[in-house]
Motif scaffolding. Structure first.
Motif, PDB file in Angstrom:
ATOM      1  N   THR A 213       0.829  -1.208   0.000  1.00 27.05           N
ATOM      2  CA  THR A 213       0.000   0.000   0.000  1.00 27.05           C
ATOM      3  C   THR A 213       0.864   1.259   0.000  1.00 27.05           C
ATOM      4  O   THR A 213       2.031   1.232   0.406  1.00 27.05           O
ATOM      5  CB  THR A 213      -0.927   0.010   1.231  1.00 27.05           C
ATOM      6  OG1 THR A 213      -1.705   1.213   1.231  1.00 27.05           O
ATOM      7  CG2 THR A 213      -0.135  -0.080   2.520  1.00 27.05           C
ATOM      8  N   ASP A 214       0.282   2.351  -0.447  1.00 28.02           N
ATOM      9  CA  ASP A 214       0.947   3.648  -0.299  1.00 28.02           C
ATOM     10  C   ASP A 214       0.253   4.505   0.763  1.00 28.02           C
ATOM     11  O   ASP A 214       0.499   5.694   0.876  1.00 28.02           O
ATOM     12  CB  ASP A 214       1.008   4.397  -1.640  1.00 28.02           C
ATOM     13  CG  ASP A 214      -0.346   4.499  -2.314  1.00 28.02           C
ATOM     14  OD1 ASP A 214      -1.367   4.154  -1.670  1.00 28.02           O
ATOM     15  OD2 ASP A 214      -0.394   4.919  -3.485  1.00 28.02           O
ATOM     16  N   LYS A 215      -0.647   3.872   1.538  1.00 24.71           N
ATOM     17  CA  LYS A 215      -1.323   4.549   2.639  1.00 24.71           C
ATOM     18  C   LYS A 215      -1.190   3.705   3.921  1.00 24.71           C
ATOM     19  O   LYS A 215      -2.180   3.273   4.504  1.00 24.71           O
ATOM     20  CB  LYS A 215      -2.801   4.758   2.313  1.00 24.71           C
ATOM     21  CG  LYS A 215      -3.046   5.586   1.058  1.00 24.71           C
ATOM     22  CD  LYS A 215      -4.525   5.676   0.747  1.00 24.71           C
ATOM     23  CE  LYS A 215      -4.782   6.468  -0.528  1.00 24.71           C
ATOM     24  NZ  LYS A 215      -6.226   6.509  -0.894  1.00 24.71           N
ATOM     25  N   LYS A 218      -3.033   4.818   7.353  1.00 20.39           N
ATOM     26  CA  LYS A 218      -4.484   4.687   7.287  1.00 20.39           C
ATOM     27  C   LYS A 218      -4.899   3.220   7.369  1.00 20.39           C
ATOM     28  O   LYS A 218      -5.846   2.859   8.077  1.00 20.39           O
ATOM     29  CB  LYS A 218      -4.997   5.322   5.990  1.00 20.39           C
ATOM     30  CG  LYS A 218      -6.498   5.545   5.951  1.00 20.39           C
ATOM     31  CD  LYS A 218      -6.886   6.334   4.702  1.00 20.39           C
ATOM     32  CE  LYS A 218      -8.391   6.577   4.665  1.00 20.39           C
ATOM     33  NZ  LYS A 218      -8.796   7.307   3.431  1.00 20.39           N
ATOM     34  N   SER A 268      -9.947   1.852   3.987  1.00 19.31           N
ATOM     35  CA  SER A 268      -8.668   2.550   4.104  1.00 19.31           C
ATOM     36  C   SER A 268      -7.945   2.710   2.774  1.00 19.31           C
ATOM     37  O   SER A 268      -7.471   3.798   2.433  1.00 19.31           O
ATOM     38  CB  SER A 268      -7.755   1.824   5.098  1.00 19.31           C
ATOM     39  OG  SER A 268      -7.509   0.490   4.662  1.00 19.31           O
ATOM     40  N   ASP A 269      -7.843   1.631   2.008  1.00 17.17           N
ATOM     41  CA  ASP A 269      -7.129   1.693   0.725  1.00 17.17           C
ATOM     42  C   ASP A 269      -7.641   0.589  -0.192  1.00 17.17           C
ATOM     43  O   ASP A 269      -7.036  -0.488  -0.294  1.00 17.17           O
ATOM     44  CB  ASP A 269      -5.620   1.553   0.953  1.00 17.17           C
ATOM     45  CG  ASP A 269      -4.833   1.747  -0.344  1.00 17.17           C
ATOM     46  OD1 ASP A 269      -5.449   2.114  -1.368  1.00 17.17           O
ATOM     47  OD2 ASP A 269      -3.604   1.533  -0.327  1.00 17.17           O
TER      48      ASP A 269
END
Length: 291
Positions: A213-215, A218, A268-269
Protein backbone atom coordinates in the motif's frame (compact mmCIF):
# COMPACT_ATOMS: atom_id res chain seq x y z
CA UNK A 1 -25.35 2.89 27.88
CA UNK A 2 -25.80 0.32 30.64
CA UNK A 3 -29.28 -0.50 29.31
CA UNK A 4 -27.86 -0.96 25.81
CA UNK A 5 -25.14 -3.28 27.11
CA UNK A 6 -27.69 -5.32 29.03
CA UNK A 7 -29.85 -5.68 25.91
CA UNK A 8 -26.83 -6.74 23.82
CA UNK A 9 -25.75 -9.20 26.48
CA UNK A 10 -29.27 -10.63 26.64
CA UNK A 11 -29.26 -11.09 22.85
CA UNK A 12 -25.88 -12.84 23.05
CA UNK A 13 -27.12 -15.20 25.74
CA UNK A 14 -30.25 -15.96 23.72
CA UNK A 15 -28.12 -16.70 20.64
CA UNK A 16 -25.88 -19.03 22.64
CA UNK A 17 -28.81 -20.93 24.10
CA UNK A 18 -30.37 -21.23 20.64
CA UNK A 19 -27.06 -22.54 19.28
CA UNK A 20 -26.83 -25.06 22.13
CA UNK A 21 -30.33 -26.28 21.28
CA UNK A 22 -29.47 -26.53 17.57
CA UNK A 23 -26.37 -28.54 18.43
CA UNK A 24 -28.42 -30.90 20.60
CA UNK A 25 -30.69 -31.60 17.62
CA UNK A 26 -27.69 -32.22 15.34
CA UNK A 27 -25.96 -34.66 17.69
CA UNK A 28 -29.25 -36.45 18.41
CA UNK A 29 -29.96 -36.89 14.69
CA UNK A 30 -26.40 -38.10 14.11
CA UNK A 31 -26.65 -40.56 17.00
CA UNK A 32 -30.20 -41.88 16.58
CA UNK A 33 -30.51 -41.78 12.76
CA UNK A 34 -26.99 -42.82 11.71
CA UNK A 35 -24.51 -43.95 14.38
CA UNK A 36 -26.65 -46.21 16.54
CA UNK A 37 -28.50 -47.93 13.65
CA UNK A 38 -25.24 -48.33 11.72
CA UNK A 39 -23.19 -49.64 14.69
CA UNK A 40 -20.86 -46.66 14.27
CA UNK A 41 -18.99 -45.12 17.18
CA UNK A 42 -18.81 -41.35 17.48
CA UNK A 43 -15.74 -39.39 18.47
CA UNK A 44 -14.69 -38.39 21.96
CA UNK A 45 -16.83 -38.69 25.05
CA UNK A 46 -19.94 -39.42 22.98
CA UNK A 47 -18.24 -42.47 21.49
CA UNK A 48 -16.97 -43.49 24.92
CA UNK A 49 -20.54 -43.27 26.24
CA UNK A 50 -21.64 -45.56 23.39
CA UNK A 51 -18.87 -48.00 24.27
CA UNK A 52 -19.82 -48.11 27.96
CA UNK A 53 -23.50 -48.51 27.06
CA UNK A 54 -22.69 -51.47 24.78
CA UNK A 55 -20.39 -53.13 27.33
CA UNK A 56 -22.88 -52.67 30.17
CA UNK A 57 -25.52 -54.42 28.10
CA UNK A 58 -23.21 -57.33 27.28
CA UNK A 59 -21.65 -57.75 30.72
CA UNK A 60 -24.52 -56.91 33.05
CA UNK A 61 -27.44 -57.56 30.67
CA UNK A 62 -28.70 -54.07 31.53
CA UNK A 63 -27.70 -51.37 29.06
CA UNK A 64 -27.10 -47.96 30.63
CA UNK A 65 -28.61 -45.18 28.56
CA UNK A 66 -26.16 -43.26 26.33
CA UNK A 67 -27.66 -39.85 27.27
CA UNK A 68 -27.19 -40.60 30.99
CA UNK A 69 -23.59 -41.76 30.46
CA UNK A 70 -22.88 -38.71 28.28
CA UNK A 71 -23.94 -36.38 31.07
CA UNK A 72 -22.07 -38.26 33.82
CA UNK A 73 -18.82 -38.45 31.83
CA UNK A 74 -18.92 -34.70 31.24
CA UNK A 75 -19.18 -33.77 34.92
CA UNK A 76 -15.40 -33.74 35.63
CA UNK A 77 -14.81 -31.86 32.37
CA UNK A 78 -17.16 -29.10 33.53
CA UNK A 79 -14.74 -28.55 36.43
CA UNK A 80 -11.79 -28.36 33.98
CA UNK A 81 -13.63 -25.86 31.79
CA UNK A 82 -14.62 -23.75 34.83
CA UNK A 83 -10.98 -23.48 35.91
CA UNK A 84 -9.14 -23.28 32.59
CA UNK A 85 -11.46 -21.68 30.05
CA UNK A 86 -14.17 -19.51 31.60
CA UNK A 87 -17.28 -19.48 33.76
CA UNK A 88 -19.76 -18.35 31.12
CA UNK A 89 -18.27 -20.84 28.69
CA UNK A 90 -18.82 -23.62 31.24
CA UNK A 91 -22.40 -22.59 31.93
CA UNK A 92 -23.33 -22.71 28.24
CA UNK A 93 -21.42 -25.97 27.83
CA UNK A 94 -23.51 -27.42 30.65
CA UNK A 95 -26.67 -26.22 28.90
CA UNK A 96 -25.53 -27.80 25.61
CA UNK A 97 -24.83 -31.16 27.27
CA UNK A 98 -28.17 -31.13 29.11
CA UNK A 99 -30.00 -30.29 25.87
CA UNK A 100 -28.13 -33.09 24.08
CA UNK A 101 -28.95 -35.68 26.73
CA UNK A 102 -32.62 -34.72 26.69
CA UNK A 103 -32.94 -34.62 22.90
CA UNK A 104 -31.23 -38.01 22.50
CA UNK A 105 -33.88 -39.38 24.82
CA UNK A 106 -36.77 -37.67 23.04
CA UNK A 107 -35.79 -38.34 19.41
CA UNK A 108 -36.42 -42.05 18.64
CA UNK A 109 -33.78 -44.28 17.07
CA UNK A 110 -34.71 -44.55 13.39
CA UNK A 111 -32.93 -46.68 10.79
CA UNK A 112 -32.87 -44.63 7.60
CA UNK A 113 -30.39 -46.87 5.76
CA UNK A 114 -28.61 -50.21 6.22
CA UNK A 115 -25.42 -48.91 4.57
CA UNK A 116 -22.78 -48.34 7.31
CA UNK A 117 -20.71 -46.08 5.04
CA UNK A 118 -23.64 -43.69 4.61
CA UNK A 119 -24.26 -43.83 8.36
CA UNK A 120 -20.60 -43.05 9.04
CA UNK A 121 -20.35 -40.13 6.61
CA UNK A 122 -23.65 -38.42 7.31
CA UNK A 123 -23.38 -38.94 11.06
CA UNK A 124 -19.99 -37.25 10.97
CA UNK A 125 -21.23 -34.39 8.76
CA UNK A 126 -24.30 -33.60 10.89
CA UNK A 127 -22.45 -33.81 14.20
CA UNK A 128 -19.39 -31.93 12.88
CA UNK A 129 -21.59 -29.10 11.66
CA UNK A 130 -23.39 -28.82 15.00
CA UNK A 131 -20.17 -28.99 17.02
CA UNK A 132 -18.36 -26.44 14.83
CA UNK A 133 -21.32 -24.07 14.99
CA UNK A 134 -21.39 -24.32 18.79
CA UNK A 135 -17.65 -23.62 19.08
CA UNK A 136 -17.93 -20.72 16.63
CA UNK A 137 -20.55 -19.13 18.90
CA UNK A 138 -18.39 -19.47 22.01
CA UNK A 139 -19.84 -22.60 23.60
CA UNK A 140 -18.57 -26.14 23.83
CA UNK A 141 -20.36 -29.42 23.37
CA UNK A 142 -18.46 -30.91 26.29
CA UNK A 143 -16.16 -33.89 26.19
CA UNK A 144 -13.02 -33.63 24.08
CA UNK A 145 -14.02 -30.14 22.89
CA UNK A 146 -13.04 -28.87 26.34
CA UNK A 147 -9.75 -30.79 26.32
CA UNK A 148 -9.13 -29.69 22.74
CA UNK A 149 -9.68 -26.01 23.57
CA UNK A 150 -7.40 -26.18 26.61
CA UNK A 151 -4.61 -27.89 24.65
CA UNK A 152 -5.25 -25.79 21.55
CA UNK A 153 -4.76 -22.55 23.49
CA UNK A 154 -1.30 -23.77 24.55
CA UNK A 155 -0.12 -25.56 21.39
CA UNK A 156 -2.03 -23.88 18.56
CA UNK A 157 -3.23 -27.21 17.14
CA UNK A 158 -6.66 -27.34 15.52
CA UNK A 159 -9.65 -28.69 17.43
CA UNK A 160 -10.46 -31.30 14.79
CA UNK A 161 -6.90 -32.65 14.74
CA UNK A 162 -6.86 -32.98 18.52
CA UNK A 163 -10.20 -34.79 18.42
CA UNK A 164 -8.96 -37.29 15.82
CA UNK A 165 -5.78 -38.03 17.82
CA UNK A 166 -7.82 -38.94 20.91
CA UNK A 167 -10.02 -41.48 19.17
CA UNK A 168 -7.76 -44.44 18.36
CA UNK A 169 -9.13 -46.26 21.40
CA UNK A 170 -12.72 -45.77 20.20
CA UNK A 171 -11.88 -47.18 16.76
CA UNK A 172 -10.13 -50.24 18.23
CA UNK A 173 -13.09 -50.86 20.54
CA UNK A 174 -15.47 -50.73 17.57
CA UNK A 175 -13.33 -53.37 15.87
CA UNK A 176 -13.45 -55.75 18.82
CA UNK A 177 -17.19 -55.32 19.47
CA UNK A 178 -18.75 -55.05 15.99
CA UNK A 179 -15.96 -56.39 13.77
CA UNK A 180 -13.03 -54.66 12.10
CA UNK A 181 -15.00 -53.31 9.11
CA UNK A 182 -17.00 -51.26 11.62
CA UNK A 183 -13.76 -49.98 13.12
CA UNK A 184 -12.93 -48.49 9.72
CA UNK A 185 -16.46 -47.09 9.39
CA UNK A 186 -16.09 -45.46 12.81
CA UNK A 187 -12.68 -44.06 11.82
CA UNK A 188 -14.25 -42.63 8.66
CA UNK A 189 -17.02 -40.99 10.69
CA UNK A 190 -14.54 -39.52 13.18
CA UNK A 191 -12.39 -38.16 10.33
CA UNK A 192 -15.39 -36.56 8.58
CA UNK A 193 -16.62 -35.15 11.90
CA UNK A 194 -13.24 -33.50 12.58
CA UNK A 195 -12.89 -32.04 9.09
CA UNK A 196 -16.42 -30.60 9.01
CA UNK A 197 -15.87 -29.19 12.51
CA UNK A 198 -12.70 -27.41 11.33
CA UNK A 199 -14.52 -26.06 8.26
CA UNK A 200 -17.28 -24.52 10.38
CA UNK A 201 -15.21 -23.45 13.37
CA UNK A 202 -12.88 -21.00 11.60
CA UNK A 203 -11.64 -19.08 14.64
CA UNK A 204 -8.54 -21.26 15.09
CA UNK A 205 -7.50 -21.23 11.40
CA UNK A 206 -4.63 -18.78 10.96
CA UNK A 207 -3.87 -16.84 7.78
CA UNK A 208 -0.88 -14.68 6.84
CA UNK A 209 -1.71 -11.35 5.20
CA UNK A 210 0.67 -9.29 3.08
CA UNK A 211 -0.50 -5.80 2.11
CA UNK A 212 1.27 -3.56 -0.40
CA UNK A 213 0.00 0.00 0.00
CA UNK A 214 0.95 3.65 -0.30
CA UNK A 215 -1.32 4.55 2.64
CA UNK A 216 0.24 2.52 5.47
CA UNK A 217 -0.87 4.72 8.38
CA UNK A 218 -4.48 4.69 7.29
CA UNK A 219 -4.49 0.94 6.68
CA UNK A 220 -2.88 0.20 10.05
CA UNK A 221 -5.38 2.40 11.90
CA UNK A 222 -8.38 0.74 10.25
CA UNK A 223 -7.10 -2.79 10.83
CA UNK A 224 -6.20 -2.21 14.46
CA UNK A 225 -9.50 -0.46 15.15
CA UNK A 226 -11.33 -3.59 13.97
CA UNK A 227 -8.94 -6.35 15.04
CA UNK A 228 -6.43 -6.73 17.83
CA UNK A 229 -3.55 -7.70 15.57
CA UNK A 230 0.11 -6.71 15.46
CA UNK A 231 1.50 -5.50 12.13
CA UNK A 232 5.07 -5.58 10.81
CA UNK A 233 6.02 -2.66 8.54
CA UNK A 234 8.55 -2.90 5.70
CA UNK A 235 9.48 0.58 4.41
CA UNK A 236 11.06 1.66 1.12
CA UNK A 237 9.49 -0.96 -1.13
CA UNK A 238 9.26 -0.07 -4.82
CA UNK A 239 6.69 -1.01 -7.43
CA UNK A 240 8.41 -2.51 -10.50
CA UNK A 241 5.89 -1.14 -13.03
CA UNK A 242 5.77 2.57 -12.19
CA UNK A 243 8.67 2.60 -9.68
CA UNK A 244 6.53 4.36 -7.11
CA UNK A 245 7.22 4.07 -3.38
CA UNK A 246 5.26 1.43 -1.48
CA UNK A 247 5.05 0.07 2.04
CA UNK A 248 4.57 -3.63 2.80
CA UNK A 249 2.56 -4.68 5.87
CA UNK A 250 2.55 -8.19 7.32
CA UNK A 251 0.06 -9.56 9.85
CA UNK A 252 -1.61 -12.84 10.85
CA UNK A 253 -5.36 -13.14 11.34
CA UNK A 254 -7.84 -15.93 11.90
CA UNK A 255 -10.16 -16.98 9.08
CA UNK A 256 -12.98 -15.82 11.34
CA UNK A 257 -11.66 -12.23 10.93
CA UNK A 258 -11.56 -12.29 7.13
CA UNK A 259 -14.66 -10.13 6.76
CA UNK A 260 -13.28 -7.53 9.21
CA UNK A 261 -10.07 -7.35 7.16
CA UNK A 262 -11.98 -6.87 3.91
CA UNK A 263 -14.02 -4.03 5.41
CA UNK A 264 -10.90 -2.40 6.85
CA UNK A 265 -9.12 -2.54 3.48
CA UNK A 266 -12.16 -1.20 1.62
CA UNK A 267 -12.40 1.76 3.99
CA UNK A 268 -8.67 2.55 4.10
CA UNK A 269 -7.13 1.69 0.73
CA UNK A 270 -9.33 -0.23 -1.74
CA UNK A 271 -6.55 -0.11 -4.37
CA UNK A 272 -3.98 -1.87 -2.14
CA UNK A 273 -2.60 -5.22 -3.19
CA UNK A 274 -3.47 -7.88 -0.58
CA UNK A 275 -2.16 -11.44 -0.57
CA UNK A 276 -3.61 -13.96 1.90
CA UNK A 277 -2.29 -17.47 2.51
CA UNK A 278 -2.93 -20.22 5.04
CA UNK A 279 -0.47 -20.37 7.91
CA UNK A 280 0.69 -23.84 8.88
CA UNK A 281 2.31 -23.02 12.21
CA UNK A 282 2.90 -19.98 14.41
CA UNK A 283 5.73 -19.58 16.92
CA UNK A 284 5.30 -16.75 19.38
CA UNK A 285 2.32 -14.90 20.77
CA UNK A 286 -0.93 -14.78 18.81
CA UNK A 287 -3.77 -13.04 20.59
CA UNK A 288 -6.80 -15.26 21.21
CA UNK A 289 -9.97 -13.47 22.35
CA UNK A 290 -11.52 -14.64 25.60
CA UNK A 291 -14.31 -17.17 25.18
Amino acid sequence: MDDLQRVMRRHQYTAKISTAFLYSICVSIAMNFFWQPGNIYASGITGFAQLLSTLSGRIFSVSISIPVLLFLLNLPLFVLAWRQIGHRFTVFTFIAVVFSSVMMKLIPITQITFDPIICAIFGGVVNGFGTGLALKNGISTGGLDIIGLVIGKKTGKSIGTINISFNAFIVIAAGFIFGWPYAFYSALSIFVNGKVMDMVYTRQQKMQVMIVTDKPRKVIDHIQNRMRRGITIVHDAEGAYQHDEKTILFTVISRYEMHDLQVAMHDSDPKAFVSISDTVKILGHFYEPMI
